[in-house]
Design a protein around this motif. Sequence first.
Motif, mmCIF file in Angstrom:
data_model
loop_
_atom_site.group_PDB
_atom_site.id
_atom_site.type_symbol
_atom_site.label_atom_id
_atom_site.label_comp_id
_atom_site.label_asym_id
_atom_site.label_seq_id
_atom_site.Cartn_x
_atom_site.Cartn_y
_atom_site.Cartn_z
ATOM 1 N N ILE A 287 0.812 -1.230 0.000
ATOM 2 C CA ILE A 287 0.000 0.000 0.000
ATOM 3 C C ILE A 287 0.832 1.260 0.000
ATOM 4 N N GLN A 289 3.147 2.314 -1.710
ATOM 5 C CA GLN A 289 3.333 2.888 -3.032
ATOM 6 C C GLN A 289 2.029 3.324 -3.660
ATOM 7 N N ILE A 290 0.955 2.727 -3.206
ATOM 8 C CA ILE A 290 -0.303 2.905 -3.924
ATOM 9 C C ILE A 290 -1.116 4.074 -3.404
ATOM 10 N N SER A 294 1.922 8.952 -1.964
ATOM 11 C CA SER A 294 2.634 7.724 -1.620
ATOM 12 C C SER A 294 3.408 7.939 -0.330
#
Lengths: 346, 346
Positions: A287, A289-290, A294
Amino acid sequence: MKEKKTTPITIKDLAKELNLSPSTISRALSDHPKISQATKKLVSDKAEQSGFRLNAIASSFRSKKTKSIGIIAPRIDIDFHSRVISGIEDYAYKSGYHVIIFQSKDSYKMEKEILQNLQNMMVEGMIICLAMETKNFDHLKKLIKTKLPVVFYDRTPETFDTNKITINDFESAFNATEHLIKIGCKNIVHIAGNQSTGIFRARLEGYKAALKSYHLPLRDDHIFVTHSLSYQEGLTCAEKILELNPLPDGVFCANDYTAASVVKVLNKRKINVPEQVAIVGFSDYPIAQIIEPSLTTINDRAVQMGEAAAKMLIQHIQDQDFDIIDHQVITLKTELIVRESSTRKA
Amino acid sequence: MKEKKTTPITIKDLAKELNLSPSTISRALSDHPKISQATKKLVSDKAEQSGFRLNAIASSFRSKKTKSIGIIAPRIDIDFHSRVISGIEDYAYKSGYHVIIFQSKDSYKMEKEILQNLQNMMVEGMIICLAMETKNFDHLKKLIKTKLPVVFYDRTPETFDTNKITINDFESAFNATEHLIKIGCKNIVHIAGNQSTGIFRARLEGYKAALKSYHLPLRDDHIFVTHSLSYQEGLTCAEKILELNPLPDGVFCANDYTAASVVKVLNKRKINVPEQVAIVGFSDYPIAQIIEPSLTTINDRAVQMGEAAAKMLIQHIQDQDFDIIDHQVITLKTELIVRESSTRKA
DNA sequence: TTTTGTTAGGCAAATGTTTGCATTAATTAA
DNA sequence: TTAATTAATGCAAACATTTGCCTAACAAAA
């Protein structure tokens, strides 16, 4: 309807067919130097062609080597643990070992029970991450007294010395907090994990030490201790943070689930991350990175931790030279991954 | 320095100490009806007190029961698989079995190799999710011919009948697409998984069928086939979607990673989700709840799938009545979880 | 008393492989 | 030619437990 169970082919069968003794077959199969190449070829061809398979149980029984290692993890459906286990399995497989996995569900009782089972199964070594409930270490001390190689990872015993693989939680937390300070935060909150667990205490201490070393005041109401660093608890903490006056300008969370929650709540309230409040998590879960923005976080080297644990264990199992080693501690380097949640425009 | 290896206590030792025969000890330990309560108590007390542990390997060797089941998963550090495995371990443990885990890394060669190992280890049954590379099923057919109980989950063989646990991918995809249609989407894109895998073909078909059944046009340029449904691929697909003219008003993704990517890209471009483009994912990964807006998705019952697989397998191992069953297929109900990414203001 | 039955437990074989030691055959040194 | 060495293989025990069958002891039935 009932099919006849075909009895498996044994070494004796091969021996009879080839007019050799079982011992020769056994040695040929394990590439013993005293067996001629010709015979080895003969045997392995015949084995292949007849669909022979060596009975690993009988082999283990006789040789006392099971080629198996036991893993006790709190649970396996958590990013961190599934990655560590993946690393363990990888390394173990390459070294000719297989892994038997149990989940303690953070229960002391389960942990003890599993330990028993694993010893009965004659695993050649064990890799353990302590259950959260475990406060009494007698069962583990007793295990180690049996001379069975054991390696602990992440949550490791603190009251006695043993083989461990960890990261430097104190330093990682220090760095994370220092990073916030360096981008200009003066008012930093920490969302902490269960304080009965060493690694979460260490992260809290690292946070405190960073504040201290930069002469920033340490406020009790800036520390939020959770039970299990769950996403839910993160939401509640975030709400409480919003009530703080003045609003903090930085949050360091002991894992990424809670950090993601804070990001989410702040987004909802139109509080700009990172400009108003910068956020740093811990563990670099997918998560991180998402989510938007970020998440700056600490790479906790889960896969490498697994590999290192397997490597250490297997060395202790196989290598004579390791007999002299009483215990061994490896601390892995972590890495601060800076992403949007702590990158302010200049 | 070298400590003397303490030889473990055996059944014979107990027998000698208690003036009983080994067979009696064995039977007492396993609660055999022909042994008196008094003797059982005597034996178990002595066993307890002397730190006796039954040698599970010797026991397996003689009885031909290893109480172990093998799992082959593509990898274990993926949410879906770690949850399935968690479910399997749970159920197996309660039933007195332990699990040995291998990762095929989606490689056909590894899969075959692991299968060999597992058979040598005499596991009592196996639970398998096919490697993506696997196109030839001979090794699996051969395995099943040996009468060893095997259950497949998620990615299952299509060219022959066998025990399987799956969800209805076609119907789930149909429902997901239908949901988009019902909230008013007319122009729906699908991000698909690798078409060499049955479940991803089924999801694509479900998408197509839904469009058809609502008389919506089916456009080839509305289907984006990925290799592995990774987060990265999701980003690329999202960019391509933005170039479509007109801009689609709905996206159905074959997993949550790609769905999250699309959400992220659209957010960045200030395209409103769900008002301009509604999005539905698949699998209900943890991120689905955390991203903003939260993601409508399909609960794919990973944990239950694991439990069901373990249950089916253990029944086949233990229950005589199951001998008559040639193969068994269980399809689990899925559930559409509606969240913000597809909830439009009335 | 004899027969039958029941209960509790013992005997010994069997499981498939490994391994220390012995043996045989072939080769070399003397 | 013979002794010594080396290479290749065989023998048989050992591993800890389980299990089919047998038996002793005693009680109940005849």
